[in-house]
Scaffold this motif. Structure first.
Motif, PDB file in Angstrom:
ATOM      1  N   ILE A 120       0.858  -1.189   0.000  1.00  0.00           N
ATOM      2  CA  ILE A 120       0.000   0.000   0.000  1.00  0.00           C
ATOM      3  C   ILE A 120       0.890   1.234   0.000  1.00  0.00           C
ATOM      4  O   ILE A 120       1.720   1.419   0.899  1.00  0.00           O
ATOM      5  N   ALA A 121       0.739   2.063  -1.039  1.00  0.00           N
ATOM      6  CA  ALA A 121       1.474   3.324  -1.130  1.00  0.00           C
ATOM      7  C   ALA A 121       0.629   4.405  -0.472  1.00  0.00           C
ATOM      8  O   ALA A 121      -0.363   4.870  -1.047  1.00  0.00           O
ATOM      9  N   LYS A 122       0.988   4.771   0.744  1.00  0.00           N
ATOM     10  CA  LYS A 122       0.144   5.682   1.521  1.00  0.00           C
ATOM     11  C   LYS A 122       0.134   7.094   0.938  1.00  0.00           C
ATOM     12  O   LYS A 122      -0.821   7.842   1.112  1.00  0.00           O
ATOM     13  N   ASP A 124      -0.169   7.969  -2.120  1.00  0.00           N
ATOM     14  CA  ASP A 124      -1.199   8.165  -3.140  1.00  0.00           C
ATOM     15  C   ASP A 124      -2.404   7.236  -2.912  1.00  0.00           C
ATOM     16  O   ASP A 124      -3.222   7.052  -3.796  1.00  0.00           O
ATOM     17  N   ASN A 125      -2.474   6.633  -1.696  1.00  0.00           N
ATOM     18  CA  ASN A 125      -3.623   5.823  -1.299  1.00  0.00           C
ATOM     19  C   ASN A 125      -3.938   4.758  -2.352  1.00  0.00           C
ATOM     20  O   ASN A 125      -5.062   4.617  -2.807  1.00  0.00           O
ATOM     21  N   GLN A 126      -2.915   4.011  -2.742  1.00  0.00           N
ATOM     22  CA  GLN A 126      -3.039   3.014  -3.804  1.00  0.00           C
ATOM     23  C   GLN A 126      -2.541   1.655  -3.312  1.00  0.00           C
ATOM     24  O   GLN A 126      -1.522   1.573  -2.612  1.00  0.00           O
ATOM     25  N   THR A 127      -3.289   0.596  -3.671  1.00  0.00           N
ATOM     26  CA  THR A 127      -2.891  -0.762  -3.319  1.00  0.00           C
ATOM     27  C   THR A 127      -2.333  -1.465  -4.557  1.00  0.00           C
ATOM     28  O   THR A 127      -2.963  -1.438  -5.620  1.00  0.00           O
ATOM     29  N   TYR A 128      -1.171  -2.089  -4.409  1.00  0.00           N
ATOM     30  CA  TYR A 128      -0.515  -2.786  -5.511  1.00  0.00           C
ATOM     31  C   TYR A 128      -0.438  -4.283  -5.185  1.00  0.00           C
ATOM     32  O   TYR A 128      -0.168  -4.671  -4.042  1.00  0.00           O
ATOM     33  N   VAL A 129      -0.674  -5.114  -6.205  1.00  0.00           N
ATOM     34  CA  VAL A 129      -0.691  -6.564  -6.012  1.00  0.00           C
ATOM     35  C   VAL A 129       0.059  -7.246  -7.154  1.00  0.00           C
ATOM     36  O   VAL A 129      -0.028  -6.816  -8.312  1.00  0.00           O
ATOM     37  N   LEU A 130       0.774  -8.332  -6.830  1.00  0.00           N
ATOM     38  CA  LEU A 130       1.400  -9.186  -7.842  1.00  0.00           C
ATOM     39  C   LEU A 130       0.907 -10.616  -7.627  1.00  0.00           C
ATOM     40  O   LEU A 130       0.956 -11.139  -6.518  1.00  0.00           O
ATOM     41  N   VAL A 131       0.387 -11.227  -8.707  1.00  0.00           N
ATOM     42  CA  VAL A 131      -0.120 -12.595  -8.674  1.00  0.00           C
ATOM     43  C   VAL A 131       0.769 -13.468  -9.552  1.00  0.00           C
ATOM     44  O   VAL A 131       1.127 -13.076 -10.670  1.00  0.00           O
ATOM     45  N   ALA A 132       1.122 -14.659  -9.050  1.00  0.00           N
ATOM     46  CA  ALA A 132       1.926 -15.618  -9.812  1.00  0.00           C
ATOM     47  C   ALA A 132       1.096 -16.866 -10.104  1.00  0.00           C
ATOM     48  O   ALA A 132       0.412 -17.390  -9.220  1.00  0.00           O
ATOM     49  N   LEU A 133       1.141 -17.316 -11.356  1.00  0.00           N
ATOM     50  CA  LEU A 133       0.413 -18.519 -11.773  1.00  0.00           C
ATOM     51  C   LEU A 133       1.420 -19.551 -12.256  1.00  0.00           C
ATOM     52  O   LEU A 133       2.132 -19.324 -13.238  1.00  0.00           O
ATOM     53  N   GLU A 134       1.473 -20.694 -11.563  1.00  0.00           N
ATOM     54  CA  GLU A 134       2.425 -21.739 -11.932  1.00  0.00           C
ATOM     55  C   GLU A 134       2.038 -22.347 -13.281  1.00  0.00           C
ATOM     56  O   GLU A 134       0.936 -22.861 -13.457  1.00  0.00           O
ATOM     57  N   LYS A 135       2.945 -22.306 -14.224  1.00  0.00           N
ATOM     58  CA  LYS A 135       2.643 -22.700 -15.596  1.00  0.00           C
ATOM     59  C   LYS A 135       2.273 -24.175 -15.724  1.00  0.00           C
ATOM     60  O   LYS A 135       1.246 -24.522 -16.303  1.00  0.00           O
ATOM     61  N   GLN A 136       3.101 -25.065 -15.210  1.00  0.00           N
ATOM     62  CA  GLN A 136       2.858 -26.487 -15.407  1.00  0.00           C
ATOM     63  C   GLN A 136       1.557 -26.952 -14.763  1.00  0.00           C
ATOM     64  O   GLN A 136       0.825 -27.763 -15.331  1.00  0.00           O
ATOM     65  N   ALA A 137       1.260 -26.449 -13.570  1.00  0.00           N
ATOM     66  CA  ALA A 137       0.018 -26.832 -12.883  1.00  0.00           C
ATOM     67  C   ALA A 137      -1.203 -26.365 -13.674  1.00  0.00           C
ATOM     68  O   ALA A 137      -2.174 -27.110 -13.855  1.00  0.00           O
ATOM     69  N   PHE A 138      -1.132 -25.140 -14.177  1.00  0.00           N
ATOM     70  CA  PHE A 138      -2.275 -24.598 -14.912  1.00  0.00           C
ATOM     71  C   PHE A 138      -2.437 -25.300 -16.262  1.00  0.00           C
ATOM     72  O   PHE A 138      -3.557 -25.635 -16.669  1.00  0.00           O
TER      73      PHE A 138
END
Length: 463
Positions: A120-122, A124-138
């Motif tokens: 959370i960047a206070k 500028d009141n912004q929430t940042y997220v990073l999502v990882a998707l495992e290739k072989q499982a998907f």
């Protein structure tokens, strides 16, 4: 003096930090040390706010980011994939394949995806997220979802081949068509898989569209259709012709001409579908035709009957239509009955106005004209109920079941003399938009409306 300068410099740095957003480096570069690009798809997303709602929205945006990467991959490979997957001339499978595949992407669960970074960047009141998707499982998940229907298709085609060899032509045709229908449903998912996996998912040659079309082509040339009865009748708008329209479908085998059972025959008046029925043991089917003005001229018209073989190639479809299209002539007295129209219930003014135009067109095709102070009132009531929400890579999609209740009333007494109903479904990112789509896709049942109007006209004539 030197101390004052240093203090001012530090204050300026702080001010810059407060004025400009502090975007995380991992967000800018889509990179986390523990999750390599070779093993994971990385998606990033942000949202305004610092609460759970902002976190959920930012996470959804990160998932959408991964979905957009899949779509780019498909767009760059689609032409090559169509060739390699041996679609042949089967336009029903290749038509809009990119859009259909993108639709599958949006609805597919991201199995194995996990949120690995949040910040959370206070300033500028912004929430940042990073999502990882495992290739072989998907990729394994997508493959498993293709394997089961592929096995079913193989069994269906094997059964079709056996029936063909046993000269059960009707059964073999229906089984081949069932196989093509299943292929149509899984083809976008196979395209998806082949655009993201290192290995290629190749269908066995006997169950590719090209292979099944080759089997059907040997049969299609021997199919024909003829009129049994019902041609050249006179009728009245809004009423059924006195006799049904009857046709017979046959197929030529190596030794005989046999009735073709279990196939669908479509009856059309111009572009309007007026009936669709399946042939019986004798290859015969029929349609009770309600006289309407669609596609007619000078009180005369034609109902065209043709055999439907869904999902086959354009070449086979053309061949079959040429041999199985027949026309029934009919005539009618040209009259017009005045009525009024009202629309009530849910929907915007624009949606209701568009639906009213559609309703008036349908009424005019049934011999009605719109007038004030008419003896008949057509009252349309629109309603909707929530059909839930679906979470996909495209975000949350809301569904609405839209219902139409059409009342044919005697205007003076408001007595209901007939009713017609129809339903549709609308899906969109907002509930209000889902309702609008549902209203737009409503289809007015022409035959039911014609019957209700005919009964109403008869009743009002006797008053």
């Amino acid at each position: 003096m030197k101390k004052i300068f240093i203090s001012t410099f530090i204050l300026n740095l702080c001010a810059v930090g407060l004025l400009f957003p502090q975007i995380p480096q991992w967000y800018l570069y889509r990179s986390v040390k523990e999750y390599s690009a070779g093993e994971y798809w990385i998606g990033v997303g942000s949202a305004k706010g610092n609460d759970n709602t902002a976190l959920e929205q930012a996470t959804n945006n990160a998932r959408k980011d991964i979905a957009s990467q899949f779509k780019v991959s498909i767009s760059s490979k689609i032409s090559t994939l169509q060739t390699e997957m041996r679609m042949g001339g089967n336009s029903s499978l290749s038509q809009n394949i990119e859009n259909r595949t993108e639709s599958i992407i949006e609805k597919t669960e991201l199995v194995g995806a996990k949120t690995v970074k949040t910040e959370i960047a206070k300033n500028d009141n912004q929430t940042y997220v990073l999502v990882a998707l495992e290739k072989q499982a998907f990729i394994g998940f997508i493959k498993n979802s293709i394997d089961e229907p592929t096995h079913r298709i193989q069994q269906t085609v094997t059964s079709a081949n056996e029936m063909f060899n046993a000269v059960n032509i009707s059964g073999s045709i229906l089984s081949y068509l069932d196989a093509l229908n299943e292929l149509k449903n899984i083809f976008p998912k196979i395209v998806f898989y082949n655009s993201i996996a290192s290995s290629f998912y190749a269908l066995p040659s006997e169950i590719t569209p090209e292979g099944i079309d080759a089997k059907l082509k040997t049969i299609a040339g021997g199919i024909s259709m003829s009129i049994v009865s019902g041609n050249s009748q006179e009728g009245e708008i809004g009423k059924n012709l006195s006799l049904p329209l009857i046709v017979k479908v046959t197929v030529k085998t190596s030794t005989n001409i046999e009735p073709l059972k279990g196939v669908t025959v479509s009856f059309k008046l111009g572009r309007l579908s007026v009936g669709k029925n399946v042939s019986d043991e004798n290859g015969m089917t029929q349609c009770s035709f309600l006289v309407q003005t669609e596609g007619t001229q000078g009180g005369k018209g034609k109902v065209t009957a043709s055999l439907e073989l869904p999902n086959v190639s354009g070449e086979i479809r053309t061949m079959v239509q040429k041999n199985t299209t027949v026309s029934f002539d009919f005539s009618f007295a040209q009259t017009s009955t005045p009525c009024m129209v009202s629309i009530e219930g849910i929907g915007s003014v624009k949606a209701k106005n568009n639906f009213q135009k559609k309703l008036i067109q349908s009424l005019e095709k049934n011999g009605m004209s719109i007038a004030t102070d008419a003896p008949i009132l057509i009252k349309a009531i629109l309603s909707a109920t929530s059909a839930g929400a679906v979470e996909g890579m495209g975000g949350t999609m809301f569904a609405q079941d839209v219902a139409l209740a059409l009342e044919v009333r005697e205007a003076a007494s408001q007595k209901i003399l007939g009713t017609v109903s129809a339903t549709s479904k609308g899906i969109a990112k907002k509930e209000a938009d889902a309702i609008e789509k549902g209203i737009s896709s409503l289809k007015i049942p022409a035959s039911e409306l014609g019957e209700a109007l005919a009964k109403t006209i008869e009743q009002t004539k006797h008053k």
